[in-house]
Scaffold this motif. Structure first.
Motif, PDB file in Angstrom:
ATOM      1  N   GLN A 173       0.803  -1.219   0.000  1.00 17.97           N
ATOM      2  CA  GLN A 173       0.000   0.000   0.000  1.00 17.97           C
ATOM      3  C   GLN A 173       0.840   1.275   0.000  1.00 17.97           C
ATOM      4  O   GLN A 173       0.762   2.042  -0.952  1.00 17.97           O
ATOM      5  CB  GLN A 173      -0.966  -0.027   1.188  1.00 17.97           C
ATOM      6  CG  GLN A 173      -1.986  -1.165   1.036  1.00 17.97           C
ATOM      7  CD  GLN A 173      -2.873  -1.338   2.242  1.00 17.97           C
ATOM      8  OE1 GLN A 173      -3.681  -0.463   2.554  1.00 17.97           O
ATOM      9  NE2 GLN A 173      -2.717  -2.453   2.937  1.00 17.97           N
ATOM     10  N   GLY A 174       1.623   1.533   1.020  1.00 15.14           N
ATOM     11  CA  GLY A 174       2.341   2.785   0.977  1.00 15.14           C
ATOM     12  C   GLY A 174       3.303   2.954   2.123  1.00 15.14           C
ATOM     13  O   GLY A 174       3.277   2.226   3.111  1.00 15.14           O
ATOM     14  N   ARG A 175       4.180   3.941   1.980  1.00 18.23           N
ATOM     15  CA  ARG A 175       5.123   4.307   3.029  1.00 18.23           C
ATOM     16  C   ARG A 175       4.362   4.794   4.249  1.00 18.23           C
ATOM     17  O   ARG A 175       3.407   5.567   4.134  1.00 18.23           O
ATOM     18  CB  ARG A 175       6.066   5.383   2.503  1.00 18.23           C
ATOM     19  CG  ARG A 175       7.121   5.840   3.490  1.00 18.23           C
ATOM     20  CD  ARG A 175       7.920   6.988   2.906  1.00 18.23           C
ATOM     21  NE  ARG A 175       8.786   7.595   3.903  1.00 18.23           N
ATOM     22  CZ  ARG A 175       9.176   8.864   3.886  1.00 18.23           C
ATOM     23  NH1 ARG A 175       8.766   9.657   2.898  1.00 18.23           N
ATOM     24  NH2 ARG A 175       9.960   9.342   4.826  1.00 18.23           N
ATOM     25  N   VAL A 176       4.807   4.372   5.424  1.00 23.63           N
ATOM     26  CA  VAL A 176       4.064   4.612   6.653  1.00 23.63           C
ATOM     27  C   VAL A 176       4.716   5.703   7.485  1.00 23.63           C
ATOM     28  O   VAL A 176       5.940   5.742   7.634  1.00 23.63           O
ATOM     29  CB  VAL A 176       3.952   3.314   7.474  1.00 23.63           C
ATOM     30  CG1 VAL A 176       3.393   3.593   8.865  1.00 23.63           C
ATOM     31  CG2 VAL A 176       3.068   2.308   6.752  1.00 23.63           C
ATOM     32  N   LYS A 177       3.876   6.569   8.032  1.00 18.20           N
ATOM     33  CA  LYS A 177       4.300   7.520   9.044  1.00 18.20           C
ATOM     34  C   LYS A 177       3.722   7.063  10.374  1.00 18.20           C
ATOM     35  O   LYS A 177       2.519   6.752  10.465  1.00 18.20           O
ATOM     36  CB  LYS A 177       3.788   8.915   8.697  1.00 18.20           C
ATOM     37  CG  LYS A 177       4.138   9.974   9.745  1.00 18.20           C
ATOM     38  CD  LYS A 177       3.652  11.345   9.326  1.00 18.20           C
ATOM     39  CE  LYS A 177       2.157  11.424   9.357  1.00 18.20           C
ATOM     40  NZ  LYS A 177       1.642  12.789   9.068  1.00 18.20           N
ATOM     41  N   LEU A 178       4.563   6.972  11.397  1.00 19.17           N
ATOM     42  CA  LEU A 178       4.095   6.587  12.726  1.00 19.17           C
ATOM     43  C   LEU A 178       3.503   7.817  13.393  1.00 19.17           C
ATOM     44  O   LEU A 178       4.226   8.680  13.906  1.00 19.17           O
ATOM     45  CB  LEU A 178       5.239   6.013  13.554  1.00 19.17           C
ATOM     46  CG  LEU A 178       5.803   4.678  13.060  1.00 19.17           C
ATOM     47  CD1 LEU A 178       6.975   4.248  13.911  1.00 19.17           C
ATOM     48  CD2 LEU A 178       4.726   3.600  13.077  1.00 19.17           C
ATOM     49  N   ALA A 179       2.180   7.915  13.389  1.00 18.31           N
ATOM     50  CA  ALA A 179       1.516   9.085  13.950  1.00 18.31           C
ATOM     51  C   ALA A 179       1.684   9.128  15.463  1.00 18.31           C
ATOM     52  O   ALA A 179       1.930  10.180  16.044  1.00 18.31           O
ATOM     53  CB  ALA A 179       0.033   9.067  13.575  1.00 18.31           C
ATOM     54  N   ASP A 180       1.551   7.989  16.124  1.00 13.39           N
ATOM     55  CA  ASP A 180       1.786   7.849  17.546  1.00 13.39           C
ATOM     56  C   ASP A 180       2.692   6.640  17.726  1.00 13.39           C
ATOM     57  O   ASP A 180       3.240   6.114  16.764  1.00 13.39           O
ATOM     58  CB  ASP A 180       0.465   7.668  18.301  1.00 13.39           C
ATOM     59  CG  ASP A 180      -0.397   8.926  18.243  1.00 13.39           C
ATOM     60  OD1 ASP A 180       0.144  10.018  18.484  1.00 13.39           O
ATOM     61  OD2 ASP A 180      -1.595   8.793  17.956  1.00 13.39           O
ATOM     62  N   ALA A 181       2.830   6.170  18.943  1.00 13.42           N
ATOM     63  CA  ALA A 181       3.708   5.030  19.201  1.00 13.42           C
ATOM     64  C   ALA A 181       3.251   3.786  18.464  1.00 13.42           C
ATOM     65  O   ALA A 181       4.062   2.956  18.061  1.00 13.42           O
ATOM     66  CB  ALA A 181       3.785   4.759  20.702  1.00 13.42           C
ATOM     67  N   ASP A 182       1.949   3.643  18.270  1.00 14.93           N
ATOM     68  CA  ASP A 182       1.440   2.430  17.642  1.00 14.93           C
ATOM     69  C   ASP A 182       0.451   2.699  16.509  1.00 14.93           C
ATOM     70  O   ASP A 182      -0.099   1.767  15.945  1.00 14.93           O
ATOM     71  CB  ASP A 182       0.768   1.530  18.690  1.00 14.93           C
ATOM     72  CG  ASP A 182      -0.342   2.257  19.455  1.00 14.93           C
ATOM     73  OD1 ASP A 182      -0.661   3.400  19.082  1.00 14.93           O
ATOM     74  OD2 ASP A 182      -0.871   1.686  20.419  1.00 14.93           O
ATOM     75  N   LYS A 183       0.207   3.949  16.165  1.00 15.46           N
ATOM     76  CA  LYS A 183      -0.759   4.265  15.107  1.00 15.46           C
ATOM     77  C   LYS A 183      -0.028   4.515  13.797  1.00 15.46           C
ATOM     78  O   LYS A 183       0.937   5.273  13.742  1.00 15.46           O
ATOM     79  CB  LYS A 183      -1.589   5.487  15.473  1.00 15.46           C
ATOM     80  CG  LYS A 183      -2.635   5.850  14.407  1.00 15.46           C
ATOM     81  CD  LYS A 183      -3.470   7.040  14.806  1.00 15.46           C
ATOM     82  CE  LYS A 183      -4.430   6.673  15.922  1.00 15.46           C
ATOM     83  NZ  LYS A 183      -5.358   7.801  16.220  1.00 15.46           N
ATOM     84  N   LEU A 184      -0.522   3.867  12.738  1.00 17.66           N
ATOM     85  CA  LEU A 184       0.075   4.002  11.415  1.00 17.66           C
ATOM     86  C   LEU A 184      -0.751   4.981  10.583  1.00 17.66           C
ATOM     87  O   LEU A 184      -1.983   4.963  10.615  1.00 17.66           O
ATOM     88  CB  LEU A 184       0.121   2.645  10.708  1.00 17.66           C
ATOM     89  CG  LEU A 184       0.742   1.481  11.490  1.00 17.66           C
ATOM     90  CD1 LEU A 184       0.702   0.207  10.652  1.00 17.66           C
ATOM     91  CD2 LEU A 184       2.151   1.806  11.922  1.00 17.66           C
TER      92      LEU A 184
END
Length: 521
Positions: A168-179
């Motif tokens: 799907q795509g490159r991930v940014k870690l918004a929080d410690a466990d949220k993608l």
């Protein structure tokens, strides 16, 4: 005034867009019907390279193209169950617009609490899909998704290592466990004459008839491409060639050393893919060649290689070989029809080492809409690897062939059973993996390491077994976007590794499905 007229036309018209030069969305639920039609002994559809163009496939009773004669009485129910949301039909322009989404909730009763403060997981995806035709020769489509998700720990660990959500795509870690991730695809398709198609876009290709592909799959993220495809009038031969720009990975260490900027380009390279499909009656043979060119060396862009423009299959491999500075992979794809509803298939891939696939698929077994598929896949150690490691058979941090990368054997079994709009599916993957836990180069099990070419006896690896089971039931609401209500359970079991890589995920989802999700890795 013009936009207002167009908007009113969208709301008022109810005419379905006609199939022209667009591609059939590359998703397994949709391709069940496509492959079932192509399996007939008298069919000349060449389905070894996907996605297929609508005009080159048999769309009889295919999801999203079949005629729904049921009466729904209300505008809202017709839009929900039968039609595209918005439809334009004005002169030569035929266009549809649909929302895309995945609202998913699930829990894993066994997940350890140190990963997250809850064992409940969610996915919130929103997007849109626009597709259309202008006249009979030109088509276009565009698709976009934006997602925030909290996923089971094994999947989170995969994302943390690779930097990308599978397929799907490159991930940014918004929080410690949220993608947080998004991805898009689009193309324009033009056929100046019936036998030739030209496409320019951003998307995926897949070679073969199996659930997996050992040559080229839709596992990795989208990439830009320019493609030419020719089909003879008797539909015996189809030749497709396309060029693309790929990148090895999407993490910080994959960036080029071009200064202090945190947004330096990722290591990238150009590639040429060639595919020749031959219809021999009951048998369909596909010849495949991939060449990845070392575009960057010592931190500098290299001179343009004229072979990057070569569309003739086999020439690049003959010139560069399997041990040169470029990466070469060749292979054979085969399908043999046994009856009107069954075929066997296989693949062989070679890049100095080898990978294989053997499988069988049957449709309407004992009853309508009971389909069976079983296949075996294997790849030698060092297969798909390269020196430098940045030129391995990868794109965006993911393998371009099998999701497990290299050094494995796998058996896959899938049962699909439909009762009208209700469907049951059970899928089992059992894989034997070789892993180099010592982290020493030369193990031949990691595509991110250089191919040292060492004999297996001189390296140490650990043998592991991975079992993945997915059982789900769904209700198909709107076939145009494969919109379904789904409830299911996925079990991932990998003994002798940390508990965080085990998972029993129970989920319910309301989603549209126009691409494949490979979470069985």
């Amino acid at each position: 005034m013009r936009p207002l007229i167009l908007f009113l036309l969208i709301l008022s018209t109810g005419i379905r867009a006609q199939a022209q030069q667009n591609e059939i969305p590359l998703q397994r639920d949709i391709y069940i019907d496509v492959e079932r039609n192509a399996a007939r002994l008298d069919s000349r559809v060449l389905s070894g390279l996907k996605p297929l163009m609508e005009r080159r496939a048999d769309l009889t009773n295919v999801m999203g193209y079949r005629v729904d004669s049921a009466r729904y009485y209300y505008w809202l129910s017709e839009k929900m169950y039968k039609e595209h949301l918005l439809i334009v039909n004005e002169g030569d322009l035929r266009m549809t617009i649909d929302p895309l989404f995945n609202f998913e909730y699930g829990f894993d009763p066994g997940d350890p609490t140190e990963y997250a403060d809850t064992n409940r997981y969610v996915s919130n995806t929103r997007g849109f899909w626009i597709r259309g035709d202008i006249g009979n020769k030109f088509s276009f489509q565009s698709m976009f998704h934006e997602t925030q998700a909290v996923v089971p720990q094994y999947l989170f660990q995969y994302v943390r290592i690779s930097g990308v959500m599978p397929g799907q795509g490159r991930v940014k870690l918004a929080d410690a466990d949220k993608l947080d991730f998004g991805w898009s695809q689009a193309n324009i398709s033009y056929s100046p004459v019936p036998w030739l198609n030209i496409q320019f876009g951003h998307g995926k290709h897949s070679v073969g008839h199996g659930y997996r592909s050992m040559l080229l799959s839709d596992n990795a993220i989208n990439s830009p491409y320019l493609q030419f495809s020719a089909l003879t009038n008797n539909k015996r031969f189809q030749y497709t060639t396309w060029s693309t720009k790929l990148m090895h990975g999407v993490k910080k260490e994959d960036r080029l050393p071009t200064g202090e900027s945190s947004e330096s380009l990722f290591y990238w390279y150009r590639a040429r893919f060639n595919h020749l499909a031959i219809n021999l009656g009951p048998a369909q043979v596909g010849l495949f060649e991939a060449t990845l060119f070392q575009t960057i060396a010592d931190g500098a862009v290299q001179p343009f290689d004229p072979l990057e423009l070569n569309p003739v299959i086999g020439v690049n491999t003959l010139v560069t070989g399997f041990d040169g500075e470029n990466k070469s992979l060749v292979g054979l794809d085969l399908r043999v029809k046994v009856t009107n509803k069954a075929y066997v298939y296989g693949q062989y891939a070679y890049d100095g080492r080898s990978a294989m696939q053997v499988g069988a698929r049957a449709f309407d077994v004992l009853r309508k809409d009971l389909h069976l598929q079983v296949e075996w896949n294997t790849a030698d150690r060092f297969m798909y690897m390269q020196t430098p490691a940045e030129l391995a058979y990868m794109h965006g941090g993911q393998p371009m062939a099998h999701p497990l990368g290299t050094a494995f054997s796998e058996v896959v079994g899938i049962v699909d059973c439909g009762f009208g709009k209700y469907w049951l599916q059970a899928k089992v993957n059992v894989a034997a993996l070789q892993q180099d836990f010592l982290g020493t180069a030369g193990g031949g099990t990691n595509l991110n390491e250089p191919d040292e070419g060492l004999p297996p006896a001189t390296t140490e690896t650990t043998d592991l077994q991975l079992t993945s089971i997915d059982v789900n039931a769904s209700y198909l609401m709107n076939p145009n976007t494969n919109m379904r209500l789904i409830v299911g359970v996925m079990r991932r079991d990998e003994p002798d590794v940390p508990d965080g890589f085990q998972s029993t995920y129970v989920y319910v989802a309301f989603r549209t499905g126009l691409f494949n999700r490979y979470y069985d890795l």
